[in-house]
Design an enzyme around this catalytic site. Structure first.
Site, PDB file in Angstrom:
ATOM      1  N   ASP A   1      11.807  11.017   2.608  1.00 51.07           N
ATOM      2  CA  ASP A   1      10.371  11.305   2.591  1.00 51.07           C
ATOM      3  C   ASP A   1       9.826  10.903   1.228  1.00 51.07           C
ATOM      4  O   ASP A   1      10.119  11.546   0.224  1.00 51.07           O
ATOM      5  CB  ASP A   1      10.156  12.802   2.850  1.00 51.07           C
ATOM      6  CG  ASP A   1       8.705  13.170   3.064  1.00 51.07           C
ATOM      7  OD1 ASP A   1       7.832  12.294   2.931  1.00 51.07           O
ATOM      8  OD2 ASP A   1       8.445  14.350   3.383  1.00 51.07           O
TER       9      ASP A   1
ATOM     10  N   GLU B   1       4.632  16.303  10.701  1.00 51.86           N
ATOM     11  CA  GLU B   1       5.235  16.894   9.505  1.00 51.86           C
ATOM     12  C   GLU B   1       4.170  17.435   8.581  1.00 51.86           C
ATOM     13  O   GLU B   1       4.328  18.497   7.967  1.00 51.86           O
ATOM     14  CB  GLU B   1       6.080  15.843   8.777  1.00 51.86           C
ATOM     15  CG  GLU B   1       6.904  16.372   7.604  1.00 51.86           C
ATOM     16  CD  GLU B   1       6.193  16.300   6.256  1.00 51.86           C
ATOM     17  OE1 GLU B   1       6.797  16.724   5.259  1.00 51.86           O
ATOM     18  OE2 GLU B   1       5.044  15.820   6.192  1.00 51.86           O
ATOM     19  N   GLU B   2       3.058  16.700   8.477  1.00 54.77           N
ATOM     20  CA  GLU B   2       2.009  17.082   7.533  1.00 54.77           C
ATOM     21  C   GLU B   2       1.311  18.387   7.922  1.00 54.77           C
ATOM     22  O   GLU B   2       0.611  18.978   7.102  1.00 54.77           O
ATOM     23  CB  GLU B   2       0.981  15.954   7.406  1.00 54.77           C
ATOM     24  CG  GLU B   2       1.535  14.637   6.863  1.00 54.77           C
ATOM     25  CD  GLU B   2       1.936  14.699   5.405  1.00 54.77           C
ATOM     26  OE1 GLU B   2       1.815  15.772   4.782  1.00 54.77           O
ATOM     27  OE2 GLU B   2       2.369  13.660   4.873  1.00 54.77           O
TER      28      GLU B   2
ATOM     29  N   HIS C   1      -1.417  11.853  -0.608  1.00 54.90           N
ATOM     30  CA  HIS C   1      -2.384  12.389   0.354  1.00 54.90           C
ATOM     31  C   HIS C   1      -3.794  11.850   0.130  1.00 54.90           C
ATOM     32  O   HIS C   1      -4.778  12.510   0.473  1.00 54.90           O
ATOM     33  CB  HIS C   1      -2.384  13.921   0.350  1.00 54.90           C
ATOM     34  CG  HIS C   1      -1.206  14.510   1.051  1.00 54.90           C
ATOM     35  ND1 HIS C   1      -1.080  15.871   1.270  1.00 54.90           N
ATOM     36  CD2 HIS C   1      -0.095  13.939   1.592  1.00 54.90           C
ATOM     37  CE1 HIS C   1       0.060  16.101   1.927  1.00 54.90           C
ATOM     38  NE2 HIS C   1       0.670  14.936   2.126  1.00 54.90           N
TER      39      HIS C   1
ATOM     40  N   ASP D   1      13.646  -0.503  -2.780  1.00 55.85           N
ATOM     41  CA  ASP D   1      14.862  -1.278  -2.548  1.00 55.85           C
ATOM     42  C   ASP D   1      16.101  -0.440  -2.812  1.00 55.85           C
ATOM     43  O   ASP D   1      17.036  -0.388  -2.001  1.00 55.85           O
ATOM     44  CB  ASP D   1      14.837  -2.516  -3.444  1.00 55.85           C
ATOM     45  CG  ASP D   1      15.923  -3.514  -3.099  1.00 55.85           C
ATOM     46  OD1 ASP D   1      16.467  -3.469  -1.982  1.00 55.85           O
ATOM     47  OD2 ASP D   1      16.216  -4.368  -3.958  1.00 55.85           O
TER      48      ASP D   1
ATOM     49  N   ASP E   1       3.789   7.903   1.780  1.00 54.69           N
ATOM     50  CA  ASP E   1       4.012   9.187   2.457  1.00 54.69           C
ATOM     51  C   ASP E   1       3.569   9.099   3.915  1.00 54.69           C
ATOM     52  O   ASP E   1       2.433   9.435   4.229  1.00 54.69           O
ATOM     53  CB  ASP E   1       3.259  10.295   1.733  1.00 54.69           C
ATOM     54  CG  ASP E   1       3.552  11.679   2.279  1.00 54.69           C
ATOM     55  OD1 ASP E   1       4.537  11.839   3.033  1.00 54.69           O
ATOM     56  OD2 ASP E   1       2.780  12.600   1.946  1.00 54.69           O
TER      57      ASP E   1
ATOM     58  N   ASP F   1      18.829   0.866   0.106  1.00 56.66           N
ATOM     59  CA  ASP F   1      20.256   0.588   0.049  1.00 56.66           C
ATOM     60  C   ASP F   1      21.075   1.880   0.006  1.00 56.66           C
ATOM     61  O   ASP F   1      22.188   1.938   0.552  1.00 56.66           O
ATOM     62  CB  ASP F   1      20.587  -0.282  -1.157  1.00 56.66           C
ATOM     63  CG  ASP F   1      20.123  -1.722  -0.986  1.00 56.66           C
ATOM     64  OD1 ASP F   1      19.951  -2.166   0.168  1.00 56.66           O
ATOM     65  OD2 ASP F   1      19.910  -2.402  -2.009  1.00 56.66           O
TER      66      ASP F   1
ATOM     67  N   ILE G   1      20.293  -3.764   2.367  1.00 54.69           N
ATOM     68  CA  ILE G   1      19.113  -3.655   3.225  1.00 54.69           C
ATOM     69  C   ILE G   1      18.027  -4.544   2.634  1.00 54.69           C
ATOM     70  O   ILE G   1      17.549  -4.286   1.519  1.00 54.69           O
ATOM     71  CB  ILE G   1      18.629  -2.200   3.326  1.00 54.69           C
ATOM     72  CG1 ILE G   1      19.734  -1.311   3.917  1.00 54.69           C
ATOM     73  CG2 ILE G   1      17.365  -2.114   4.170  1.00 54.69           C
ATOM     74  CD1 ILE G   1      20.176  -1.696   5.313  1.00 54.69           C
TER      75      ILE G   1
END
Length: 327
Positions: A195, A166-167, A295, A310, A132, A314, A39
């Site tokens: 996440d 989500e938060e 946050h 990275d 995040d 991958d 990737i």
């Protein structure tokens, strides 16, 4: 990743149905499985740059109910649509505002055997939310695009999701799982969650599907251990040690494991502080948070460790290609 104050109770019901098909006494040789592609980190970083630009142009954030979130969703959707995905936007209401999930299905594969990969797309209002969770969102997006450009023909049906709110307590992913008829839930044979995968002082944590590390609330649903082994196998292959992290209810695997769906994924750390022992494993700074900008307003494009991003990107491709099978 949502705050501990919003964490749902972890630990979930066990469920039948491991990801792998049962073996037979006289099984034929296994067919060749396509190798996962690399990737490109440059592509993942380009998505992050777009998310940063979107936040900058929309009040400095990409939070639920804010224009930056919808602009982020539109960016991801446009890339997927152009690549040939079948995309669906699921809307819901939370805290007096409309939120959205984006679901993308890759045509083909066994519709009764679904492998799903997801990340939350929203951030908090304090900042751009690049680690995040721009990091997970961008890496999942680039993995989905790699599926399209590689000519990969997975045996399982591939589905990708980007969650809203989500938060605020996993609201988007909860709504998605709750909206599925029971028969559709049973078709999802695994959920991979990403996440915060580019923390600047990173650890390499893998969700502890079988509780072999004894780190918390017990094993995930049946099949979670296979996901954990697959991910650990990738990191072992590149010489990077991993440690287990608990299914503690802080991210979007929560609704899936409560529904009995096997889950797993990676995480590079949030507000917790890296220990001296962890520095021996991974380098970095002892006594310093994995992500000092968690946050915060400084969770921007400069708040990313490229090596961690990275490697984790991958590892997503490796998990998808390995668990979905095909050629």
């Amino acid at each position: 990743m949502k705050s501990r104050l919003l964490a749902l109770a972890g630990a979930a019901a066990l469920a039948a149905g491991a990801l792998a098909a049962p073996t037979t006494a006289a099984a034929a040789p296994a067919p060749a499985v396509a190798a996962a592609p690399d990737i490109p980190i440059a592509n993942v970083k380009a998505h992050l740059a777009q998310l940063q630009s979107i936040a900058t142009a929309n009040g400095g954030n990409r939070a639920h109910g804010q224009p930056g979130f919808r602009a982020s969703l539109d960016y991801v959707k446009a890339r997927l649509d152009a690549a040939g995905y079948q995309t669906t936007i699921q809307s819901f209401t939370a805290s007096g505002a409309t939120g959205y999930n984006l679901i993308a299905d890759w045509p083909g594969g066994d519709a009764n055997q679904v492998l799903m990969t997801g990340a939350h797309l929203d951030g908090v209002r304090a900042g751009a939310g690049i680690n995040d969770n721009g990091s997970g969102s961008a890496a999942v997006l680039e993995t989905a695009l790699a599926v399209a450009r590689s000519g990969y023909r997975p045996a399982k049906h591939l589905r990708f999701g980007w969650w809203g709110a989500e938060e605020l307590g996993l609201i988007g992913s909860n709504r998605y799982v709750a909206s599925l008829p029971a028969a559709e839930r049973t078709k999802i044979k695994g959920y991979l969650n990403y996440d915060m995968i580019g923390s600047p002082n990173p650890g390499y944590f893998v969700y502890d599907g079988d509780n072999s590390d004894g780190v918390g609330s017990g094993p995930g649903p049946a099949g979670s251990a296979e996901i954990e082994r697959t991910i650990n196998g990738y990191f072992s292959g590149i010489g990077v040690p991993t440690r287990g992290t608990d299914f503690d209810g802080r991210s979007d695997y929560g609704p899936f494991i409560r529904a009995g769906i096997p889950a797993g994924g990676t995480f590079t750390g949030a507000e917790g502080r890296k220990t001296a022992a962890q520095v021996q494993l991974w380098g970095g700074q002892s006594g310093v948070a994995f992500d000092r900008c968690y946050h915060g307003s400084c969770d921007s494009s400069s708040n990313i460790n490229d090596t961690a991003l990275d490697r984790n990107s991958d590892s997503i491709a490796h998990a998808v290609w390995t668990l979905a099978g095909g050629a």
